[in-house]
Motif scaffolding. Structure first.
Motif, PDB file in Angstrom:
ATOM      1  N   ARG A 115       0.746  -1.243  -0.079  1.00 63.27           N
ATOM      2  CA  ARG A 115      -0.057  -0.098  -0.088  1.00 63.27           C
ATOM      3  C   ARG A 115       0.655   1.246   0.011  1.00 63.27           C
ATOM      4  O   ARG A 115       0.168   2.429  -0.168  1.00 63.27           O
ATOM      5  CB  ARG A 115      -1.150   0.013   1.195  1.00 63.27           C
ATOM      6  CG  ARG A 115      -0.443  -0.051   2.421  1.00 63.27           C
ATOM      7  CD  ARG A 115      -1.390  -0.046   3.658  1.00 63.27           C
ATOM      8  NE  ARG A 115      -2.056  -1.202   3.682  1.00 63.27           N
ATOM      9  CZ  ARG A 115      -3.054  -1.514   4.671  1.00 63.27           C
ATOM     10  NH1 ARG A 115      -3.312  -0.672   5.575  1.00 63.27           N
ATOM     11  NH2 ARG A 115      -3.582  -2.716   4.794  1.00 63.27           N
ATOM     12  N   PHE A 118       0.360   3.683  -2.829  1.00 60.32           N
ATOM     13  CA  PHE A 118      -1.115   4.374  -2.836  1.00 60.32           C
ATOM     14  C   PHE A 118      -0.898   5.892  -2.294  1.00 60.32           C
ATOM     15  O   PHE A 118      -0.254   6.056  -1.427  1.00 60.32           O
ATOM     16  CB  PHE A 118      -2.160   3.568  -1.853  1.00 60.32           C
ATOM     17  CG  PHE A 118      -2.690   2.336  -2.680  1.00 60.32           C
ATOM     18  CD1 PHE A 118      -2.685   2.119  -3.911  1.00 60.32           C
ATOM     19  CD2 PHE A 118      -2.722   1.269  -1.995  1.00 60.32           C
ATOM     20  CE1 PHE A 118      -3.083   0.981  -4.601  1.00 60.32           C
ATOM     21  CE2 PHE A 118      -3.318  -0.033  -2.365  1.00 60.32           C
ATOM     22  CZ  PHE A 118      -3.485  -0.084  -3.876  1.00 60.32           C
ATOM     23  N   ARG A 123      -4.266   5.490   1.733  1.00 56.35           N
ATOM     24  CA  ARG A 123      -3.582   4.848   2.809  1.00 56.35           C
ATOM     25  C   ARG A 123      -4.609   5.197   3.947  1.00 56.35           C
ATOM     26  O   ARG A 123      -4.847   4.104   4.835  1.00 56.35           O
ATOM     27  CB  ARG A 123      -2.260   5.169   2.911  1.00 56.35           C
ATOM     28  CG  ARG A 123      -1.553   4.526   1.592  1.00 56.35           C
ATOM     29  CD  ARG A 123      -0.182   4.379   1.993  1.00 56.35           C
ATOM     30  NE  ARG A 123       0.282   5.656   2.638  1.00 56.35           N
ATOM     31  CZ  ARG A 123       1.058   6.768   1.827  1.00 56.35           C
ATOM     32  NH1 ARG A 123       1.409   6.591   0.804  1.00 56.35           N
ATOM     33  NH2 ARG A 123       1.271   7.734   2.575  1.00 56.35           N
TER      34      ARG A 123
END
Ligand code: IPE
Ligand code: IPE
Ligand code: MG
Length: 258
Positions: A115, A118, A123
């Motif tokens: 992640r 992102f 997030r």
């Protein structure tokens, strides 16, 4: 004589079940769904969100333990910049809107994948939704975002290598059993049923390790059209498979009859 193995209880359990404990889906065909209607591709992604809601609710009410949906692969960054941006915006808006609903339905949301790539806002949304639903005891709904099966395995291998480096583990102790706890889905059973919509018959770097013994179901139906009836078809097909896990058909029938 070479080594003979007992049949693990977990294998017997899997053989006897007719409802999958864990379903993993590659939601493919959003772009083609939109193009067939003369719409821009992102309208297909939007329509795909509706299908997600339906499948999540159906799995939750049937008592499926886990559902993993492939939402964005580590290779999808190669798509046109606008499509990637619109997808990120759609994730942000959808998570914001749906988190409470999932919570009300006792669903535990989790995102797997790297992640870090992102946008910060996404997030945050992910963290909020995971925190909000962490204590729920119903369906575990896993979204694979910026996920790649090879990334997952390499990441787990790195964790083990660190333990070897620290002297906690010898290289000869690196086994599948020791690697598994470091995979992103370590606390979930491996998927029993894999579904790919949109007509392609490939894994596209999804859960490479975890799908080792999944039943693979492919359908031409495009993801936005994948409704309750389509899921029932897949479940019905699954219930008619003879899962063998390396055993013979006779052994399997004996386990089922016991
Ligand atoms: C799947 O649909 C959704 C994502 C990859 C985000 P596609 O966008 O791949 O749809 P097709 O395959 O182009 O029709
Ligand atoms: C797989 O679909 C990834 C997701 C559904 C998120 P793709 O459409 O990206 O797969 P390929 O490129 O056709 O293999
Ligand atoms: Mg596709």
């Amino acid at each position: 004589m070479s080594k003979h193995e007992e049949i693990p209880a977990a294998v017997g359990d899997r053989i006897r079940r007719s409802l999958p404990r864990h379903i993993a889906i590659i939601m493919d065909g959003n772009g083609r769904w939109a193009q067939a209607r003369g719409l821009p591709r992102h309208r297909g992604h939007k329509a795909g969100v509706e299908a997600v809601r339906g499948v999540v609710e159906q799995c939750a009410s049937k008592g499926v333990e886990a559902l993993t949906l492939f939402a964005f692969s580590s290779e999808n960054w190669r798509r046109p910049r606008t499509e990637v941006r619109l997808l990120m915006e759609l994730f942000i808006a959808t998570l914001g809107r749906e988190a409470r609903r999932l919570h009300r339905n006792n669903v535990r949301l989790r995102v797997i994948g790297d992640r870090d790539a992102f946008p910060a806002r996404l997030r945050e949304r992910i963290r909020d939704a995971e925190d909000l639903t962490a204590g729920n005891s119903g369906l575990t709904f896993v979204i694979a975002g910026n996920y790649g099966g090879r990334w997952d395995i390499a990441h787990a291998a790195r964790r083990l290598a660190e333990r070897v480096e620290a002297g906690e583990l010898a290289a000869r102790d690196v086994t599948p059993e020791r690697l598994r706890p470091h995979l992103s889905s370590h606390d979930l059973p491996d998927p029993d049923l894999f579904i790919r919509t949109g007509g392609e018959q490939r894994i596209s770097n999804f859960l490479l390790w975890q799908l080792a013994y999944a039943e693979l179901y492919f359908t031409e139906v495009l993801w936005p059209d994948f409704d309750a009836r389509e899921l029932e078809h897949a479940l019905d097909w699954f219930s008619r498979r003879q899962r063998r896990f390396g055993l013979t058909g006779q052994q399997v029938e004996a386990i089922k009859g016991a």
